[in-house]
Design a protein around this motif. Structure first.
Motif, PDB file in Angstrom:
ATOM      1  N   HIS A 228      53.560  25.882  46.959  1.00  0.00           N
ATOM      2  CA  HIS A 228      52.890  25.428  48.189  1.00  0.00           C
ATOM      3  C   HIS A 228      51.748  26.370  48.574  1.00  0.00           C
ATOM      4  O   HIS A 228      50.668  25.921  48.970  1.00  0.00           O
TER       5      HIS A 228
ATOM      6  N   HIS B 194      48.483  18.429  43.810  1.00  0.00           N
ATOM      7  CA  HIS B 194      49.052  17.798  45.014  1.00  0.00           C
ATOM      8  C   HIS B 194      50.475  17.320  44.713  1.00  0.00           C
ATOM      9  O   HIS B 194      51.386  17.499  45.546  1.00  0.00           O
TER      10      HIS B 194
ATOM     11  N   HIS C 220      53.269   9.636  43.249  1.00  0.00           N
ATOM     12  CA  HIS C 220      53.188  10.360  41.983  1.00  0.00           C
ATOM     13  C   HIS C 220      53.077   9.404  40.802  1.00  0.00           C
ATOM     14  O   HIS C 220      52.345   9.666  39.840  1.00  0.00           O
TER      15      HIS C 220
ATOM     16  N   ASN D  41      50.577  19.483  53.937  1.00  0.00           N
ATOM     17  CA  ASN D  41      51.871  19.145  54.515  1.00  0.00           C
ATOM     18  C   ASN D  41      52.764  20.387  54.514  1.00  0.00           C
ATOM     19  O   ASN D  41      53.204  20.850  53.460  1.00  0.00           O
TER      20      ASN D  41
ATOM     21  N   ARG E  69      58.084  20.779  48.056  1.00  0.00           N
ATOM     22  CA  ARG E  69      58.658  20.455  49.357  1.00  0.00           C
ATOM     23  C   ARG E  69      59.994  19.726  49.177  1.00  0.00           C
ATOM     24  O   ARG E  69      60.966  19.999  49.888  1.00  0.00           O
ATOM     25  N   HIS E  70      60.040  18.824  48.209  1.00  0.00           N
ATOM     26  CA  HIS E  70      61.286  18.101  47.938  1.00  0.00           C
ATOM     27  C   HIS E  70      62.393  19.065  47.523  1.00  0.00           C
ATOM     28  O   HIS E  70      63.553  18.929  47.958  1.00  0.00           O
TER      29      HIS E  70
ATOM     30  N   TRP F 230      46.647   9.289  50.576  1.00  0.00           N
ATOM     31  CA  TRP F 230      47.451  10.413  50.068  1.00  0.00           C
ATOM     32  C   TRP F 230      46.545  11.553  49.618  1.00  0.00           C
ATOM     33  O   TRP F 230      46.802  12.724  49.925  1.00  0.00           O
TER      34      TRP F 230
ATOM     35  N   ASP G  94      52.769  20.224  44.816  1.00  0.00           N
ATOM     36  CA  ASP G  94      53.057  20.629  46.198  1.00  0.00           C
ATOM     37  C   ASP G  94      54.116  19.732  46.811  1.00  0.00           C
ATOM     38  O   ASP G  94      55.053  20.209  47.475  1.00  0.00           O
ATOM     39  N   ASP G  95      54.004  18.424  46.599  1.00  0.00           N
ATOM     40  CA  ASP G  95      55.021  17.490  47.097  1.00  0.00           C
ATOM     41  C   ASP G  95      56.398  17.831  46.518  1.00  0.00           C
ATOM     42  O   ASP G  95      57.404  17.864  47.241  1.00  0.00           O
ATOM     43  N   GLU G  96      56.438  18.069  45.202  1.00  0.00           N
ATOM     44  CA  GLU G  96      57.721  18.341  44.552  1.00  0.00           C
ATOM     45  C   GLU G  96      58.328  19.641  45.057  1.00  0.00           C
ATOM     46  O   GLU G  96      59.557  19.752  45.180  1.00  0.00           O
TER      47      GLU G  96
ATOM     48  N   GLU H 231      58.240   9.058  48.711  1.00  0.00           N
ATOM     49  CA  GLU H 231      57.063   9.847  48.362  1.00  0.00           C
ATOM     50  C   GLU H 231      56.773   9.859  46.869  1.00  0.00           C
ATOM     51  O   GLU H 231      55.653  10.188  46.447  1.00  0.00           O
ATOM     52  N   GLU H 232      57.756   9.509  46.045  1.00  0.00           N
ATOM     53  CA  GLU H 232      57.532   9.477  44.599  1.00  0.00           C
ATOM     54  C   GLU H 232      56.600   8.337  44.188  1.00  0.00           C
ATOM     55  O   GLU H 232      56.027   8.363  43.098  1.00  0.00           O
TER      56      GLU H 232
END
Length: 382
Positions: A110, A199, A290, A55, A206-207, A49, A202-204, A286-287
Motif C-alpha cells: 500500500h 492498483h 481485477h 483507498n 487491503r483484502h 476504478w 494495492d487492492d489485494e 472488488e475482484e
C-alpha cells in the motif's frame, strides 16, 4: 514490434510476423482480430476504478471498511519507510516481492502504490526474484495434502478465511511480479498497464489486511494451517510471456474468485458468521475490477498482435496447460467483460469458426513471410 515478440511464446511470435504481411492474406473477411469479443463492452466501472482516490480503508470496522486510527508514525511512513529508498514503481514492487512477513508485505504494498501515485514516480525497470519471499509458516504443500476442515484444527469459518488469506497474499505477489517482470517493456505495453496492476496489488493488500484482522478476531493467524503453492506455479509458467500471464492469472485464477465468492459467502452465513461473510462478499465484489483489467489488457495486446482474443486465449491455455474449471458465475463474469465463448464450450458461435479459419491463414501467412525472407537472404547479390 521486436520488443513485443520477445515477450511472447513462439506461436504468438509467428502471429506477429503475419500482422505485417500482404493485405490479401489479412483481409476483413478473415481478419485475425475480427473477434466476437469486440461486441462485449468492458466493465462499466473500469474508468471510475482507475480514477478513484487512494483507498486507505484497511481496517474492517463495525460497519465495514474504514481507515485505521491515525498515529504520528503512520503519517511519516511514506517519508521514512523503506519505500523512500526506491525511486520507481518497479523498484518498489521488487521490494514488496522480497519482503517475507505477510503483514509487512501488505503494508509496504500500500505504501508503494501510494507513494507512486502521490509523487508521480516513473515506472522504471527492476528485476523480480525467482520466487517471492515467504515466512516460515504456513508450510507449503501439494493441494492433496491440505487437511480437510475437520482435521485442520480450525473451525470452518477460520479454515475458509485462512484459505482466502493465502489467495490474497499470493495475489499481492502475482500483481507486483507482473509489474516488475515486464517493466523493461513499458514502451510497448504503456504506463497504463503498470498503473492498473499496481492498483490491483494495492487492492489485494487491503483484502489480505481484512482477512488477517478477522483471523485474529477469531483467535487465529495466517500460518496456522498448511497452504498450497499452486497459484505461484501458474505464475511461473507465464514468466516469459505477457499474453500468457494475462490469460492465466486475471482471466483464469482471478475469475475463479468470481465463481467461488458467492458460494463461500453462503457457507459462512450457514455457519453463522455474518461478519466474515460480509468481508468475503466485499472482496468478491472488488475482484470484478481485477478481472476486467485482465480482459482490457489481453484484448489490447491481441490487437497489437493482430490476433483474435478468443482463439488466442484458448491457444495459450492449451500451450501452458492451464485448466478451466466450472461451475462458472456467469453474471459476475459477464459484468467483468469476459465473453462466454472464451471459457464455455456451450457458448461457441459462428464467429469462433471464423477465428479457427483465421488461424490457418495466420500460419500460412507466417510461412510465406519466412519463405520470402529466406529467399531474399539466399539470393545472389548483384
Amino acid at each position: 514490434m521486436h520488443l513485443l515478440k520477445t515477450m511472447l511464446c513462439p506461436r504468438l511470435r509467428c502471429a506477429c510476423c503475419a500482422s505485417a504481411l500482404p493485405l490479401a492474406l489479412t483481409s476483413k473477411s478473415f481478419s485475425p482480430y475480427s473477434s466476437s469479443s469486440l461486441n462485449h463492452p468492458p466493465w462499466s466501472g473500469l474508468q471510475n476504478w482507475r480514477q478513484s482516490p487512494l483507498n486507505h480503508d484497511r481496517l474492517w470496522g463495525p460497519a465495514g471498511p474504514q481507515p485505521p486510527v491515525s498515529t504520528p508514525h503512520s503519517t511519516t511512513e511514506l517519508d521514512d519507510g523503506p519505500v523512500a529508498l526506491c525511486y520507481s514503481l518497479a523498484e518498489m514492487g521488487a521490494m514488496v516481492l522480497n519482503t517475507a512477513d505477510p503483514l509487512t508485505k501488505s503494508r509496504l504494498s500500500h505504501l508503494a502504490f501510494s507513494r507512486w501515485r502521490r509523487e508521480n514516480l516513473s515506472i522504471g525497470v527492476s528485476e523480480p526474484p525467482r520466487r517471492p519471499a515467504r515466512p516460515p509458516k504456513p508450510p507449503l504443500v501439494s493441494p492433496k495434502e491440505i487437511p480437510a476442515p475437520k482435521n485442520s484444527g480450525l473451525p470452518l469459518n477460520a479454515y475458509l478465511l485462512h484459505n482466502l488469506a493465502h489467495v490474497e497474499l499470493n495475489a499481492i505477489d502475482l500483481a507486483w511480479d507482473t509489474v516488475v517482470r515486464f517493466s523493461p517493456y513499458t514502451q510497448i505495453l504503456g504506463e497504463g498497464f503498470f498503473a492498473d496492476f499496481a492498483h490491483v496489488a494495492d487492492d489485494e493488500s487491503r483484502h489480505f489486511a481484512w482477512c488477517s484482522q478477522r483471523l485474529a478476531e477469531l483467535g487465529f493467524s495466517y500460518g496456522d494451517m498448511p497452504a498450497h503453492n499452486l497459484l505461484w506455479r501458474e505464475c511461473e509458467k507465464s514468466s516469459d510471456d505477457v499474453a500468457a500471464r494475462l490469460a492465466a492469472i486475471p482471466l483464469v485464477q482471478e475469475a475463479r474468485g468470481l465463481d467461488a465468492g458467492p458460494r463461500l459467502v453462503q457457507k459462512l452465513i450457514g455457519f453463522g458468521d455474518c461478519r466474515t461473510s460480509s468481508i468475503v462478499a466485499r472482496i468478491a465484489d472488488e475482484e470484478v475490477a481485477h478481472v476486467a483489467v485482465g480482459v482490457y489488457w489481453f484484448v489490447s495486446l491481441c490487437k497489437k498482435m493482430g490476433r483474435a482474443p478468443c482463439s488466442t486465449f484458448k491457444d495459450l491455455l492449451k500451450e501452458y496447460d492451464v485448466e478451466l474449471k466450472g461451475p462458472f458465475n456467469y453474471s459476475a463474469r459477464d459484468e467483468a467483460g469476459i465473453p462466454r465463448e472464451w471459457y464455455d464450450s456451450s457458448s461457441t458461435t459462428n464467429q469462433d469458426k471464423k477465428e479457427q479459419l483465421s488461424k490457418v491463414y495466420e500460419r500460412l501467412s507466417c510461412i510465406i513471410s519466412m519463405e520470402k525472407e529466406n529467399s531474399s537472404l539466399n539470393s545472389p547479390r548483384k
